[in-house]
Design an enzyme around this catalytic site. Structure first.
Site, mmCIF file in Angstrom:
data_model
loop_
_atom_site.group_PDB
_atom_site.id
_atom_site.type_symbol
_atom_site.label_atom_id
_atom_site.label_comp_id
_atom_site.label_asym_id
_atom_site.label_seq_id
_atom_site.Cartn_x
_atom_site.Cartn_y
_atom_site.Cartn_z
ATOM 1 N N GLU A 30 -7.601 0.478 -8.111
ATOM 2 C CA GLU A 30 -7.412 -0.261 -6.846
ATOM 3 C C GLU A 30 -7.150 -1.744 -7.113
ATOM 4 O OE1 GLU A 30 -10.148 -2.249 -4.718
ATOM 5 O OE2 GLU A 30 -11.915 -1.158 -5.416
ATOM 6 N N VAL A 113 -10.218 0.913 -1.464
ATOM 7 C CA VAL A 113 -10.346 2.326 -1.864
ATOM 8 C C VAL A 113 -9.524 3.210 -0.924
ATOM 9 C CG1 VAL A 113 -11.988 4.249 -1.997
ATOM 10 C CG2 VAL A 113 -12.552 2.041 -3.044
ATOM 11 N N ASP A 150 -20.775 -1.414 11.205
ATOM 12 C CA ASP A 150 -19.611 -1.585 10.336
ATOM 13 C C ASP A 150 -19.628 -0.489 9.282
ATOM 14 O OD1 ASP A 150 -17.758 -2.382 8.405
ATOM 15 O OD2 ASP A 150 -18.238 -4.503 8.602
ATOM 16 N N SER A 152 -17.170 1.415 6.509
ATOM 17 C CA SER A 152 -15.885 1.290 5.812
ATOM 18 C C SER A 152 -15.004 2.504 6.030
ATOM 19 C CB SER A 152 -16.143 1.123 4.312
ATOM 20 O OG SER A 152 -14.929 1.129 3.609
ATOM 21 N N ASP A 154 -13.299 3.619 3.874
ATOM 22 C CA ASP A 154 -13.361 4.385 2.620
ATOM 23 C C ASP A 154 -14.010 5.756 2.846
ATOM 24 O OD1 ASP A 154 -12.398 2.104 1.389
ATOM 25 O OD2 ASP A 154 -14.233 1.660 0.274
ATOM 26 N N LYS A 171 -21.565 0.471 -3.043
ATOM 27 C CA LYS A 171 -21.923 -0.919 -3.350
ATOM 28 C C LYS A 171 -23.335 -1.222 -2.854
ATOM 29 C CE LYS A 171 -18.117 -3.251 -2.035
ATOM 30 N NZ LYS A 171 -16.954 -2.406 -2.138
HETATM 31 N N1 PSU Z 1 -15.641 -2.416 -5.611
HETATM 32 C C1 PSU Z 1 -15.818 -3.583 -6.275
HETATM 33 N N2 PSU Z 1 -15.327 -4.719 -5.702
HETATM 34 C C2 PSU Z 1 -14.623 -4.689 -4.516
HETATM 35 C C3 PSU Z 1 -14.425 -3.458 -3.818
HETATM 36 C C4 PSU Z 1 -14.964 -2.353 -4.429
HETATM 37 O O1 PSU Z 1 -16.435 -3.598 -7.336
HETATM 38 O O2 PSU Z 1 -14.144 -5.734 -4.085
HETATM 39 C C5 PSU Z 1 -13.625 -3.373 -2.530
HETATM 40 C C6 PSU Z 1 -12.989 -1.988 -2.515
HETATM 41 O O3 PSU Z 1 -11.600 -2.185 -2.401
HETATM 42 C C7 PSU Z 1 -13.534 -1.300 -1.289
HETATM 43 C C8 PSU Z 1 -13.712 -2.470 -0.378
HETATM 44 O O4 PSU Z 1 -12.674 -0.300 -0.786
HETATM 45 O O5 PSU Z 1 -14.297 -3.445 -1.261
HETATM 46 C C9 PSU Z 1 -14.558 -2.116 0.828
HETATM 47 O O6 PSU Z 1 -14.328 -3.059 1.841
HETATM 48 P P1 PSU Z 1 -14.864 -2.787 3.328
HETATM 49 O O7 PSU Z 1 -16.350 -2.746 3.212
HETATM 50 O O8 PSU Z 1 -14.381 -3.950 4.164
HETATM 51 O O9 PSU Z 1 -14.274 -1.490 3.791
HETATM 52 MN MN MN Z 2 -15.668 -2.731 7.996
#
Ligand code: PSU
Ligand code: MN
Length: 321
Positions: A30, A113, A150, A152, A154, A171
């Site tokens: 990614e 992702v 919130d 994701s 993903d 995460k």
């Molecule tokens: N994993 C990491 N660093 C990141 C991310 C994942 O180690 O920056 C990113 C990935 O691209 C993941 C995104 O899909 O953060 C999720 O963002 P959000 O919570 O806004 O969906």
């Molecule tokens: Mn979000």
């Protein structure tokens, strides 16, 4: 009538297209972690080291990103550097809900992702490595999700697009237990390699049991092949613990995450900006130790994903092995 297809937007790097046509192992990587997740120059170092790790494992790397209306699957070396050094406000973050907006404008977008999965699957790739997946963000300090509700994209992508997604666990900035529940509801198998507990991204242990675990990569490959062979349409999430030498002790990770989440709440950060903001805040709070852990786990996941992709290709060839 025009055809409606992602395929019309894809630019697959020749080395990647050749590998796929020949049935050789390919691993998607990614690019939001390059554009938004890590500071320069660590972002470029990690991107290059991840590609090298995939190659050392016997597979071809395909870093996915968006540029000038095209969905790039595989970046040439100078494009990887251009993405990593492009000025921050000019690079957007593309997920499934923001994919059209990212493709309708000029310039770069890092793919999360969810967006990376869409491009990788459209190109015919089966294995994808990231750092940590997005998931269910934590509620505010008062325990209410409220404006903080919130989740994701993903998670829905994992339920609807079939790949083996290799990560170091959800995460640590997330509500990890809630994230696991959503994955279960949406039918996404989650398996840890080599331990009974769920890998915890910055730390080796999230403090929760993994829904499933396998002893080693061979067993993981067999499970992945079975899952993808069923044609259920969903991904399988393969969780690899961060390498011991670079892991953050669990108490330090938990403490930094808690302080960063409270700071984010106080600052009113929300939406797609939240994840990058939290990662940067944790880097500051841990004096860069979180960046070292994040870097190490991303490269390690790329290495494991390369070996997994190679094993899947071997399993495709009946009579061998
Ligand atoms: N994993 C990491 N660093 C990141 C991310 C994942 O180690 O920056 C990113 C990935 O691209 C993941 C995104 O899909 O953060 C999720 O963002 P959000 O919570 O806004 O969906
Ligand atoms: Mn979000």
């Amino acid at each position: 009538m025009s055809r409606l297809a992602i395929a019309d937007r894809l630019d697959v790097l020749p080395a990647v297209a050749e590998a796929l046509a020949a049935g050789l192992p390919v691993v998607a990587l990614e690019s939001t972690l390059i554009s938004h997740g890590l500071p320069y120059p660590q972002n470029l170092e990690v991107a290059r080291a991840s590609e090298a790790a995939v190659r050392e494992s016997g597979a071809v790397p395909a870093t996915v990103a968006i540029r000038d209306g095209r969905f790039l699957v595989g970046l040439a070396a100078d494009d990887l550097a251009a993405l990593a050094t492009a000025p921050a406000p000019q690079v957007v973050k593309a997920a499934r809900p923001s994919l059209a907006a990212a493709l309708a404008r000029d310039g770069w977008a890092g793919t999360t992702v969810s967006a990376t999965m869409i491009g990788a699957h459209a190109a015919g790739i089966r294995v994808f490595a990231t750092g940590g997946i997005g998931g269910v963000h934590r509620p505010a300090g008062n325990g209410s999700y409220g404006a903080w509700f919130d989740i994701s994209s993903d998670l829905d992508e994992l339920a609807r697009t079939p790949l083996a997604v290799v990560c170091a666990g959800p995460k640590a900035i997330l509500d990890v237990a809630a994230t696991l529940e959503v994955l279960e509801t949406r039918g996404v198998p989650v398996v840890a390699i080599g331990q009974a507990s769920l890998p915890g991204f910055f730390a080796r242990d999230a403090g929760l049991p993994a829904p499933a675990s396998v002893p080693d990569e061979d067993a993981a490959a067999a499970l992945v092949a079975t899952h993808l062979g069923l044609g259920l349409g969903s991904s399988i999430l393969v969780c690899v613990p961060v390498p011991e030498a670079d892991a953050l002790p669990r108490e330090i990770a938990v403490d930094a995450v808690e302080r960063a989440v409270a700071d984010a709440e106080a600052s009113g950060v929300a939406g797609p900006a939240l994840t990058p903001w939290l990662l940067a805040r944790i880097a500051a709070l841990t004096d860069g130790a979180s960046v070292r852990a994040n870097t190490a786990l991303i490269v390690n996941n790329a290495r494991v994903a390369g070996r997994l992709a190679a094993r899947l290709v071997e399993a495709d060839r009946p009579g061998l092995g």
